[in-house]
Motif scaffolding. Structure first.
Motif, mmCIF file in Angstrom:
data_model
loop_
_atom_site.group_PDB
_atom_site.id
_atom_site.type_symbol
_atom_site.label_atom_id
_atom_site.label_comp_id
_atom_site.label_asym_id
_atom_site.label_seq_id
_atom_site.Cartn_x
_atom_site.Cartn_y
_atom_site.Cartn_z
ATOM 1 N N MET A 1 1.052 -1.318 -0.217
ATOM 2 C CA MET A 1 0.194 -0.090 -0.255
ATOM 3 C C MET A 1 0.967 0.858 0.009
ATOM 4 O O MET A 1 1.515 1.284 0.642
ATOM 5 C CB MET A 1 -0.770 -0.282 1.042
ATOM 6 N N THR A 2 0.404 2.001 -1.130
ATOM 7 C CA THR A 2 1.687 3.182 -0.652
ATOM 8 C C THR A 2 1.045 4.208 0.223
ATOM 9 O O THR A 2 0.104 4.442 0.504
ATOM 10 C CB THR A 2 1.239 4.174 -2.255
ATOM 11 N N ILE A 3 1.891 5.510 0.686
ATOM 12 C CA ILE A 3 1.650 6.410 2.223
ATOM 13 C C ILE A 3 0.798 6.973 1.515
ATOM 14 O O ILE A 3 -0.473 7.208 2.119
ATOM 15 C CB ILE A 3 3.550 7.272 1.557
ATOM 16 N N ALA A 4 0.047 7.435 0.403
ATOM 17 C CA ALA A 4 -1.108 8.575 0.356
ATOM 18 C C ALA A 4 -2.601 7.244 0.138
ATOM 19 O O ALA A 4 -3.211 7.544 1.477
ATOM 20 C CB ALA A 4 -1.143 8.120 -1.702
ATOM 21 N N LEU A 5 -2.105 6.188 -0.124
ATOM 22 C CA LEU A 5 -3.311 4.994 0.686
ATOM 23 C C LEU A 5 -3.723 4.929 2.203
ATOM 24 O O LEU A 5 -4.746 5.018 2.647
ATOM 25 C CB LEU A 5 -2.880 3.782 -0.116
ATOM 26 N N GLN A 6 -1.961 5.055 1.901
ATOM 27 C CA GLN A 6 -1.831 4.462 4.564
ATOM 28 C C GLN A 6 -2.644 5.644 4.700
ATOM 29 O O GLN A 6 -3.283 5.732 5.986
ATOM 30 C CB GLN A 6 -1.116 4.175 4.278
ATOM 31 N N THR A 7 -2.327 6.249 4.315
ATOM 32 C CA THR A 7 -2.668 8.373 4.909
ATOM 33 C C THR A 7 -4.258 8.503 4.623
ATOM 34 O O THR A 7 -4.273 8.575 5.791
ATOM 35 C CB THR A 7 -1.738 9.555 4.849
ATOM 36 N N ALA A 8 -4.238 8.180 3.885
ATOM 37 C CA ALA A 8 -5.868 8.423 4.034
ATOM 38 C C ALA A 8 -6.481 7.111 4.996
ATOM 39 O O ALA A 8 -7.380 7.413 4.948
ATOM 40 C CB ALA A 8 -6.005 7.837 2.038
ATOM 41 N N ALA A 9 -5.512 5.596 4.659
ATOM 42 C CA ALA A 9 -7.255 4.825 5.580
ATOM 43 C C ALA A 9 -6.619 5.478 6.734
ATOM 44 O O ALA A 9 -7.270 4.995 7.881
ATOM 45 C CB ALA A 9 -6.425 3.605 5.409
#
Length: 548
Positions: A1-9
């Motif tokens: 999972m990319t950092i962008a998706l991790q941040t969104a989650a």
């Protein structure tokens, strides 16, 4: 999972928890401050301090009570710290007078700036009796002032705003104490320590020696986050495993930081009998907070090559994402707790926490202070909109006239004046220049961050500044006191002026303050005011460092 998706989650997870609790907590706070009856323990407090809970105060009396309580708190805490060598559980710790004064002002103003190492400056008695007590009552003071402003908006033809001593007591007894008790138990279950142990030395597996600290940490950790205070029991603050052992406690601490500031907009809607107003407030606060978290995570993810981005100054158990979420929450409020070292962030990543503070503590701001700072910006936005369309500026049926806009403008100018004057003075004095860890733009950011943190009652630090010296201790103490209580006096003046007015009926010419357009106007006012005020300074600090 990319950092962008991790941040969104991560943002969605925190948002889901806050969404689940903001209605019941916001409703409870509305009930607390509109209740006509007193609890037995509250009546006992009123008898001890000689307060008639049925007597309300004008704004001048309310402001006088706030200042009297603050001065007495500074004096008592200063004495307690100074004489701690004669107290039990002092652990042999002492402070110089200027450090003690800075600390007393810091905890009284809800700043919790610490120019000393947490585990070396105070013993357990001062931590429990002095610092933890101020964590409660300083947060309760901010909540009381916010409620007084809401009464000013809700009442008509009135010259009273409530009773500060009643609001202070109810904030502590009915809101902060129960939530802090629950938070402390949960932190204990998560592994945060709670004892009265003295430091002891052990031999590590590699044959070296290490000092293991003890102390009543969980009880202070809960209220430091819940009250948006931020002082660390240990020098590493919430990056220390005894304060924040792992991901679960990290999430809990973030929620504790944000839960009251994001529940107060619902209380605001109930107080003025228009929940749409509270929804707009929450929307503005949420937009600014999420934007800062996303920008910090993006900057740190691209600051170094590789799949993990820049991990300098961050704990591996939190990583870039949860470090960025914590940094956004702590500087978007007035908390000051850190689970990573902001001085080690990239130029743009470190600039985000700085900008959060320079926005004026409303994304979502501290306990109470965030809501009244937001309402001050709403007054400015209404006035600007009225000028643009040629209508009399109104907010909830109240005219925004000379007194109102003057009070709001002076509140808005107080923090920038302190930051710019304090930073400007510091960059020409050798004593403060020698305190920097870095030269050039990053060194300017260190100084500006410290003054902004004090003036905005945040308390976090870049950690590269050796601030425990007389000049910086006294400068920052002055910034903390003025930055806290001048806006409070002006907010109460605004509240008194609004309460004295009648309410105009809503007509076809009334400008709505609950629409997406008005929400955009408020966000624009926040960003434009901060940008026009601080862009030259930011251009010489984090922006110049990033471009170099």
């Amino acid at each position: 999972m990319t950092i962008a998706l991790q941040t969104a989650a991560a943002v969605l997870l925190v948002g889901a928890v806050l969404a689940a609790v903001h209605v019941p907590l916001g409703t409870w706070m509305h009930r607390v401050f509109t209740d006509d009856s007193d609890w037995r323990v509250e009546r006992a407090v009123y008898r001890v301090v000689g307060v008639d809970p049925r007597t309300e105060q004008r704004w001048t009396g309310y402001a006088g009570s706030v200042l009297a309580f603050a001065v007495a708190s500074v004096a008592l805490l200063f004495v307690l710290i100074t004489v701690q060598g004669w107290l039990p559980w002092n652990l042999g710790r002492t402070m110089d007078w200027d450090t003690a004064l800075n600390t007393a002002v810091s905890f009284t103003t809800n700043t919790n700036w610490q120019s000393y190492a947490g585990e070396a400056g105070t013993g357990h008695t001062v931590q429990m009796l002095g610092l933890t007590t101020q964590n409660f009552v300083s947060a309760a003071t901010g909540l009381a002032v916010a409620v007084a402003l809401l009464r000013g908006l809700a009442r008509a033809h009135a010259d009273r705003l409530g009773n500060f001593w009643v609001d202070l007591t109810r904030s502590t007894v009915r809101v902060l104490l129960p939530l802090a008790a629950v938070g402390a138990v949960l932190l204990l279950l998560g592994g945060v320590i709670q004892n009265l142990a003295a430091p002891h030395t052990i031999e590590t597996l590699t044959g070296t020696q290490q000092v293991i600290q003890g102390g009543p940490v969980a009880s202070q950790e809960a209220i430091k986050e819940l009250g948006t205070n931020g002082g660390g029991f240990f020098n590493a603050n919430s990056a220390h495993p005894f304060e924040n052992p792992g991901p679960w406690t990290n999430l809990l601490e973030i929620v504790l930081i944000l839960v009251i500031p994001f529940s107060l907009p619902y209380t605001y809607g109930l107080m003025v009998r228009d929940r749409r107003q509270g929804a707009v407030a929450a929307g503005v606060m949420g937009f600014l907070l999420v934007g800062s978290i996303a920008l910090a995570a993006w900057a740190e993810a691209h600051a170094a090559a590789g799949p993990f981005g820049s991990m300098e100054g961050k704990e591996q158990r939190f990583g870039i994402v949860w470090s960025s979420v914590f940094a956004g929450a702590t500087t978007g409020t007035s908390t000051g707790a850190v689970n990573s070292m902001h001085d080690s962030y990239s130029a743009l990543g470190g600039g985000v926490p700085l900008v959060n503070m320079l926005l004026g503590e409303l994304s979502p701001g501290g306990v109470g202070t965030g809501l009244y700072s937001y309402l001050v910006v709403v007054v400015l936005a209404v006035f600007i909109a009225g000028l643009m369309v040629g209508r009399t500026p109104e907010l909830l049926g109240k005219t925004i006239g000379r007194t109102e806009i003057t009070s709001a403008a002076l509140v808005t100018l107080t923090m920038p004046a302190l930051v710019l004057l304090g930073t400007g003075l510091s960059v020409v004095l050798p004593v403060s220049l020698d305190a920097r860890l870095n030269d050039g733009p990053h060194g300017l950011s260190e100084l500006m961050y410290a003054v902004a943190s004090a003036s905005n009652n945040n308390g976090s630090a870049f950690a590269g500044l050796s601030a425990d010296q007389p000049y910086l201790n006294l400068l920052l103490a002055a910034c903390m006191f003025v930055g806290r209580f001048v806006p409070i006096i002006l907010v109460l003046r605004l509240a008194g002026s609004l309460a004295a007015q009648g309410k105009r009926p809503v007509t076809a010419g009334t400008m709505p303050t609950h629409t997406p357009l008005f929400t955009t106007l408020v966000v624009g006012t926040v960003l434009i005011v901060a940008g026009l005020t601080f862009f030259p300074s930011l251009a010489l600090g984090p922006i110049a460092e990033a471009l170099s």
